[in-house]
Enzyme design. Sequence first.
Site, PDB file in Angstrom:
ATOM      1  N   GLU A  75     -48.430 104.051  57.188  1.00 13.98           N
ATOM      2  CA  GLU A  75     -47.089 104.302  57.669  1.00 13.98           C
ATOM      3  C   GLU A  75     -46.745 103.560  58.817  1.00 13.98           C
ATOM      4  OE1 GLU A  75     -45.632 108.185  57.047  1.00 13.98           O
ATOM      5  OE2 GLU A  75     -44.192 107.790  58.341  1.00 13.98           O
ATOM      6  N   ASP A 103     -49.184 114.552  59.545  1.00 14.84           N
ATOM      7  CA  ASP A 103     -48.436 114.726  58.318  1.00 14.84           C
ATOM      8  C   ASP A 103     -49.791 114.371  57.178  1.00 14.84           C
ATOM      9  OD1 ASP A 103     -46.543 115.242  59.990  1.00 14.84           O
ATOM     10  OD2 ASP A 103     -45.391 113.413  59.122  1.00 14.84           O
ATOM     11  N   GLY A 155     -35.875 113.216  54.662  1.00 12.93           N
ATOM     12  CA  GLY A 155     -35.409 113.133  55.846  1.00 12.93           C
ATOM     13  C   GLY A 155     -35.213 114.665  56.366  1.00 12.93           C
ATOM     14  N   ALA A 156     -35.965 115.459  56.120  1.00  9.86           N
ATOM     15  CA  ALA A 156     -35.846 116.913  56.560  1.00  9.86           C
ATOM     16  C   ALA A 156     -36.876 117.499  57.576  1.00  9.86           C
ATOM     17  CB  ALA A 156     -35.746 118.176  55.155  1.00  9.86           C
ATOM     18  N   ASP A 212     -49.513 114.905  68.186  1.00 12.34           N
ATOM     19  CA  ASP A 212     -50.667 114.228  67.513  1.00 12.34           C
ATOM     20  C   ASP A 212     -51.036 112.889  67.784  1.00 12.34           C
ATOM     21  OD1 ASP A 212     -48.259 113.145  66.409  1.00 12.34           O
ATOM     22  OD2 ASP A 212     -48.971 113.359  64.186  1.00 12.34           O
ATOM     23  N   TYR A 215     -38.497 107.283  67.210  1.00 10.57           N
ATOM     24  CA  TYR A 215     -39.843 107.947  67.306  1.00 10.57           C
ATOM     25  C   TYR A 215     -40.598 106.981  68.039  1.00 10.57           C
ATOM     26  CZ  TYR A 215     -44.245 109.988  65.477  1.00 10.57           C
ATOM     27  OH  TYR A 215     -45.394 110.320  65.351  1.00 10.57           O
ATOM     28  N   SER A 267     -41.982 115.803  55.884  1.00  8.03           N
ATOM     29  CA  SER A 267     -42.956 114.609  55.743  1.00  8.03           C
ATOM     30  C   SER A 267     -42.780 114.191  54.183  1.00  8.03           C
ATOM     31  CB  SER A 267     -44.190 114.929  56.233  1.00  8.03           C
ATOM     32  OG  SER A 267     -44.610 113.711  56.390  1.00  8.03           O
ATOM     33  N   SER A 268     -41.730 113.906  53.602  1.00 10.02           N
ATOM     34  CA  SER A 268     -41.796 113.491  52.287  1.00 10.02           C
ATOM     35  C   SER A 268     -42.475 112.129  52.219  1.00 10.02           C
ATOM     36  CB  SER A 268     -40.173 113.209  51.743  1.00 10.02           C
ATOM     37  OG  SER A 268     -39.477 112.339  52.674  1.00 10.02           O
TER      38      SER A 268
HETATM   39  C1  GLA Z   1     -43.624 113.115  62.298  1.00  4.60           C
HETATM   40  C2  GLA Z   1     -44.836 112.185  62.435  1.00  4.60           C
HETATM   41  C3  GLA Z   1     -46.048 112.939  62.752  1.00  4.60           C
HETATM   42  C4  GLA Z   1     -45.645 113.694  64.119  1.00  4.60           C
HETATM   43  C5  GLA Z   1     -44.383 114.411  64.215  1.00  4.60           C
HETATM   44  C6  GLA Z   1     -43.947 115.283  65.410  1.00  4.60           C
HETATM   45  O1  GLA Z   1     -43.775 113.900  61.490  1.00  4.60           O
HETATM   46  O2  GLA Z   1     -45.360 111.656  61.129  1.00  4.60           O
HETATM   47  O3  GLA Z   1     -47.143 112.141  63.049  1.00  4.60           O
HETATM   48  O4  GLA Z   1     -45.861 113.035  65.245  1.00  4.60           O
HETATM   49  O5  GLA Z   1     -43.419 113.479  63.561  1.00  4.60           O
HETATM   50  O6  GLA Z   1     -44.793 116.088  65.652  1.00  4.60           O
END
Ligand code: GLA
Length: 385
Positions: free
Chosen positions: A158, A170, A120-121, A37, A220, A124-125
């Site tokens: 974020e 997300d 953390g799973a 993304d 990340y 996307s909390s």
């Molecule tokens: C997290 C990030 C997203 C995306 C994913 C991996 O969830 O928030 O933007 O990059 O990792 O696809």
Amino acid sequence: MNSIATLVLKHFGENFSGSPKLYFSPGRINLIGEHIDYNDGFVMPAAIDKGIYIAIDENQTDTLHFYAIDFNEHFAISIQDIQINNGWRNYVLSVVNEFKLLGVSLKGFNCVFGGDIPLGAGMSSSAALEGGLAFALNEMFSVGLSREDLALLCQRAEHNFPNVKCGIMDQFANMMGKKDHVILLDCKTLQHFYFPLVKEGYKIVLLNSKVHHSLAAGEYNIRRQRCEQGLAILRSLLSIQSFRDITSADELEIGKSAMTLEQYNCCKYVVEEIGRTKTAAKLLQSNDMQGFGKLMYATHEGLSKLYEVSCSELDFLVDQAKLFPAVIGSRLMGGGFGGCTINLVEATGVENFIEQTIIAYEQQFKFHSEAYIVATSDGTANLPL
Ligand code: GLA
């Protein structure tokens, strides 16, 4: 009413006066298109029925009061004093800060939240928390931002206080989700299409490795950096703007000698995943679930070997999945380094797959995993009281 919603309202009543509004803000799954993304790729997320419930009301002061039920933590701060903090506070404060940066004059409010989305799973909390609060503030103070604007605001939030340089997936899924549908999102243009997700005879199963992942840990951002550096090299050698303009492996090879191995591997993964996601969208439209599943396995291989965002627990879960003919695709989902795998499973084999895999996982790692059969939902919304 859902029991968590009831709990959130109960805590609001115990801590504050007034009659709050209630919101549900969903987590998300992603069928395919991982870590692309923020690389101008395509993704296929859907909002799910697990998420965060928020009760919120103005309080006629200039102080923001938060109570996070899941952490049993209270926090209060004056609007004038908003600055970087830590943990969940950074997500809510960063959202408020983004409204301030837009010149919106917010007033004080009381806010209680809690959820059923495992932290953390990889569901996307964080986007659920940001989206729920942003949506509520937008309504409460009549700001007039569209859902897309709010998704972008939450992405900026974020990036800012939590310092996770995430893509838009997300936050977009959180705001724009549609029950029973998956979104095919072009992350460069934000053009999007909805496909029906409910496929006769198949279920989507998440297996939570219970390995805690934290995007904030910095890995990340490092992946994102590798891609940016690799792309800069490719742009200096080829007439391309973004990864999606690379159409053959040969083009990528041209930049190889100028890159570190890590940069090259990340670029290779991104180019392949963009191609896979485009193919996957066609397969989904033509109901070729077997073909779709094979691409999910290929994505995992790339995430594990090239992008290096897997871990032994996630690799184990995907390897286990391969032992079950009913599982037609499996891969790690979300940022990686822990969290869940997403599995496409023939409905008749779901129970056996879950049971056996949970046992095998426990034997191997001496701790439990957990399974969720996914149900989708609409994007963030106000809930009637
Ligand atoms: C997290 C990030 C997203 C995306 C994913 C991996 O969830 O928030 O933007 O990059 O990792 O696809």
